[in-house]
Design a protein around this motif. Structure first.
Motif, PDB file in Angstrom:
ATOM      1  N   GLY A 171      11.955  -5.347 -39.519  1.00 61.58           N
ATOM      2  CA  GLY A 171      12.281  -5.496 -40.936  1.00 61.58           C
ATOM      3  C   GLY A 171      12.494  -4.171 -41.634  1.00 61.58           C
ATOM      4  N   LYS A 172      12.590  -4.233 -42.955  1.00 59.40           N
ATOM      5  CA  LYS A 172      12.817  -3.040 -43.770  1.00 59.40           C
ATOM      6  C   LYS A 172      11.633  -2.071 -43.670  1.00 59.40           C
ATOM      7  N   LYS A 173      11.899  -0.823 -43.989  1.00 59.45           N
ATOM      8  CA  LYS A 173      10.863   0.207 -43.938  1.00 59.45           C
ATOM      9  C   LYS A 173       9.724  -0.101 -44.909  1.00 59.45           C
ATOM     10  N   SER A 174      10.040  -0.833 -45.982  1.00 58.89           N
ATOM     11  CA  SER A 174       9.004  -1.169 -46.961  1.00 58.89           C
ATOM     12  C   SER A 174       8.013  -2.196 -46.419  1.00 58.89           C
ATOM     13  N   SER A 175       8.449  -2.954 -45.363  1.00 58.51           N
ATOM     14  CA  SER A 175       7.595  -3.988 -44.770  1.00 58.51           C
ATOM     15  C   SER A 175       6.937  -4.869 -45.839  1.00 58.51           C
ATOM     16  N   ASP A 176       7.737  -5.345 -46.771  1.00 60.14           N
ATOM     17  CA  ASP A 176       7.228  -6.219 -47.819  1.00 60.14           C
ATOM     18  C   ASP A 176       7.009  -7.623 -47.282  1.00 60.14           C
ATOM     19  N   LEU A 177       6.580  -8.515 -48.170  1.00 56.25           N
ATOM     20  CA  LEU A 177       6.266  -9.886 -47.773  1.00 56.25           C
ATOM     21  C   LEU A 177       7.468 -10.561 -47.118  1.00 56.25           C
ATOM     22  N   ASP A 178       8.644 -10.353 -47.687  1.00 59.77           N
ATOM     23  CA  ASP A 178       9.869 -10.950 -47.159  1.00 59.77           C
ATOM     24  C   ASP A 178      10.129 -10.489 -45.731  1.00 59.77           C
ATOM     25  N   SER A 179      10.008  -9.188 -45.480  1.00 58.83           N
ATOM     26  CA  SER A 179      10.267  -8.637 -44.144  1.00 58.83           C
ATOM     27  C   SER A 179       9.278  -9.162 -43.114  1.00 58.83           C
ATOM     28  N   LEU A 180       8.007  -9.178 -43.477  1.00 62.56           N
ATOM     29  CA  LEU A 180       6.983  -9.612 -42.532  1.00 62.56           C
ATOM     30  C   LEU A 180       7.178 -11.067 -42.136  1.00 62.56           C
ATOM     31  N   ILE A 181       7.361 -11.938 -43.113  1.00 63.45           N
ATOM     32  CA  ILE A 181       7.456 -13.364 -42.824  1.00 63.45           C
ATOM     33  C   ILE A 181       8.754 -13.682 -42.089  1.00 63.45           C
ATOM     34  N   ALA A 182       9.851 -13.040 -42.481  1.00 60.14           N
ATOM     35  CA  ALA A 182      11.115 -13.257 -41.780  1.00 60.14           C
ATOM     36  C   ALA A 182      11.017 -12.795 -40.325  1.00 60.14           C
ATOM     37  N   ALA A 183      10.355 -11.654 -40.102  1.00 61.35           N
ATOM     38  CA  ALA A 183      10.182 -11.147 -38.738  1.00 61.35           C
ATOM     39  C   ALA A 183       9.335 -12.103 -37.908  1.00 61.35           C
ATOM     40  N   LEU A 184       8.237 -12.590 -38.477  1.00 69.08           N
ATOM     41  CA  LEU A 184       7.378 -13.553 -37.782  1.00 69.08           C
ATOM     42  C   LEU A 184       8.160 -14.810 -37.406  1.00 69.08           C
ATOM     43  N   ALA A 185       8.879 -15.354 -38.386  1.00 73.10           N
ATOM     44  CA  ALA A 185       9.586 -16.617 -38.176  1.00 73.10           C
ATOM     45  C   ALA A 185      10.706 -16.474 -37.157  1.00 73.10           C
ATOM     46  N   TYR A 186      11.478 -15.385 -37.268  1.00 70.72           N
ATOM     47  CA  TYR A 186      12.620 -15.245 -36.367  1.00 70.72           C
ATOM     48  C   TYR A 186      12.181 -14.912 -34.943  1.00 70.72           C
ATOM     49  N   ALA A 187      11.145 -14.087 -34.803  1.00 68.39           N
ATOM     50  CA  ALA A 187      10.624 -13.780 -33.463  1.00 68.39           C
ATOM     51  C   ALA A 187      10.042 -15.043 -32.821  1.00 68.39           C
ATOM     52  N   SER A 232      13.878 -13.967 -45.568  1.00 67.50           N
ATOM     53  CA  SER A 232      13.155 -15.217 -45.315  1.00 67.50           C
ATOM     54  C   SER A 232      14.048 -16.426 -45.552  1.00 67.50           C
ATOM     55  N   PHE A 233      14.865 -16.368 -46.612  1.00 64.78           N
ATOM     56  CA  PHE A 233      15.780 -17.462 -46.898  1.00 64.78           C
ATOM     57  C   PHE A 233      16.808 -17.616 -45.782  1.00 64.78           C
ATOM     58  N   LEU A 234      17.397 -16.498 -45.329  1.00 60.03           N
ATOM     59  CA  LEU A 234      18.415 -16.557 -44.287  1.00 60.03           C
ATOM     60  C   LEU A 234      17.847 -17.080 -42.973  1.00 60.03           C
ATOM     61  N   VAL A 235      16.612 -16.678 -42.648  1.00 55.93           N
ATOM     62  CA  VAL A 235      15.964 -17.160 -41.429  1.00 55.93           C
ATOM     63  C   VAL A 235      15.613 -18.646 -41.562  1.00 55.93           C
ATOM     64  N   ALA A 236      15.065 -19.038 -42.706  1.00 54.58           N
ATOM     65  CA  ALA A 236      14.725 -20.448 -42.928  1.00 54.58           C
ATOM     66  C   ALA A 236      15.973 -21.329 -42.837  1.00 54.58           C
ATOM     67  N   LYS A 237      17.057 -20.845 -43.407  1.00 54.76           N
ATOM     68  CA  LYS A 237      18.313 -21.589 -43.380  1.00 54.76           C
ATOM     69  C   LYS A 237      18.792 -21.790 -41.940  1.00 54.76           C
ATOM     70  N   GLN A 238      18.708 -20.733 -41.117  1.00 50.48           N
ATOM     71  CA  GLN A 238      19.139 -20.834 -39.730  1.00 50.48           C
ATOM     72  C   GLN A 238      18.247 -21.790 -38.939  1.00 50.48           C
TER      73      GLN A 238
END
Length: 261
Positions: free
Chosen positions: A26-42, A146-152
């Motif tokens: 995810g992004k360098k900021s590792s915000d909530l969006d990055s963490l959850i999207a990374a978890l879900a997609y992995a 997170s939205f893009l991953v959830a959509k996929q």
């Protein structure tokens, strides 16, 4: 999700015996969006990939900086997902894996790789949130990862979405929107699909309120930590400017002013 993270940790310790490590970064900021999207997609990749490939969600920060991310820590603690199960950027040598020909990278954002990561570009197989998707090229107008991953996932593998995963994805989308009025038509459709699948999920306003409170609750942080918590960097290639946001209770600030602080 805890079982998946425990499984990735165990397999990572035996990485010498793996043919490939597919890292979701995810992004360098590792915000909530990055963490959850990374978890879900992995998690999704793990289910659809051959068994000799380790699919790893990687937080793009050193472990010591995770303390700053209060809202991210909150939602994981709420779901009983221990911090110890996450893998951070300083705990894996991506350069060595790439040199050995073992690394594949999925980036959640075009800006996930820093200038010093140029040698890793050859390992990138997909970028989920690209600049081409941003209106006028402005990252502030980009859809949440997170939205893009959830959509996929809803389109390609809805059977893989658990209640815990739906809670994480939905919470991240709502938190990024901040206000129900800011939710776009496509986001509403994704949220509705998750809620229809799991009607016992908490009301949207309640989720937003709880996460906002967790974001603003930085009382336990030192001044330096509070400054680094929401640090954003802007660079034109030569000059880099850092801007930090610090949240403060207005009532507390008013009392301090009256007391002469």
């Amino acid at each position: 999700m805890e079982e998946f993270l425990q499984h990735t940790k165990t397999r990572l310790a035996r990485s010498k015996h793996l043919d490939k490590v597919h890292v979701v970064l995810g992004k360098k900021s590792s915000d909530l969006d990055s963490l959850i999207a990374a978890l879900a997609y992995a998690y999704y990749l793990e289910k659809v990939s051959p068994p000799n490939i380790l699919c790893l969600p990687l937080l793009n920060i050193p472990r010591r900086e995770f303390y700053f991310h209060t809202e991210t820590r909150f939602i994981l603690e709420e779901l009983n997902i221990p911090e110890s199960l996450h893998t951070f950027r300083d705990e894996i040598d991506l350069y060595q894996l790439n040199n050995e020909g073992k690394l594949s990278l999925t980036l959640l954002s075009s800006s996930a790789l820093m200038s010093e990561d140029k040698s890793l570009e050859s390992a990138v197989v997909r970028v989920i949130n690209t600049e081409e998707q941003w209106d006028d090229g402005d990252p502030e107008l980009a859809e949440s990862s997170s939205f893009l991953v959830a959509k996929q996932l809803l389109q390609e593998a809805p059977e893989l979405i658990t209640q815990q995963l739906a809670h994480l994805l939905r919470g991240s989308i709502l938190f990024l929107a901040m206000d129900p009025e800011n939710i776009t038509g496509e986001q509403k459709e994704v949220l509705s699909n998750l809620e229809e699948k799991f009607p016992e999920l908490l009301p949207r306003k309640e989720i937003i309120a709880v996460l906002q409170e967790a974001q603003f609750h930085a009382d336990e942080l030192k001044i330096e930590e509070a400054m680094r918590k929401d640090l954003k960097e802007i660079s034109d290639g030569e000059i880099k400017v850092a801007v930090s946001t610090v949240y403060m209770n207005l009532e507390v600030r008013r009392n301090q002013h009256e007391m002469g602080f």
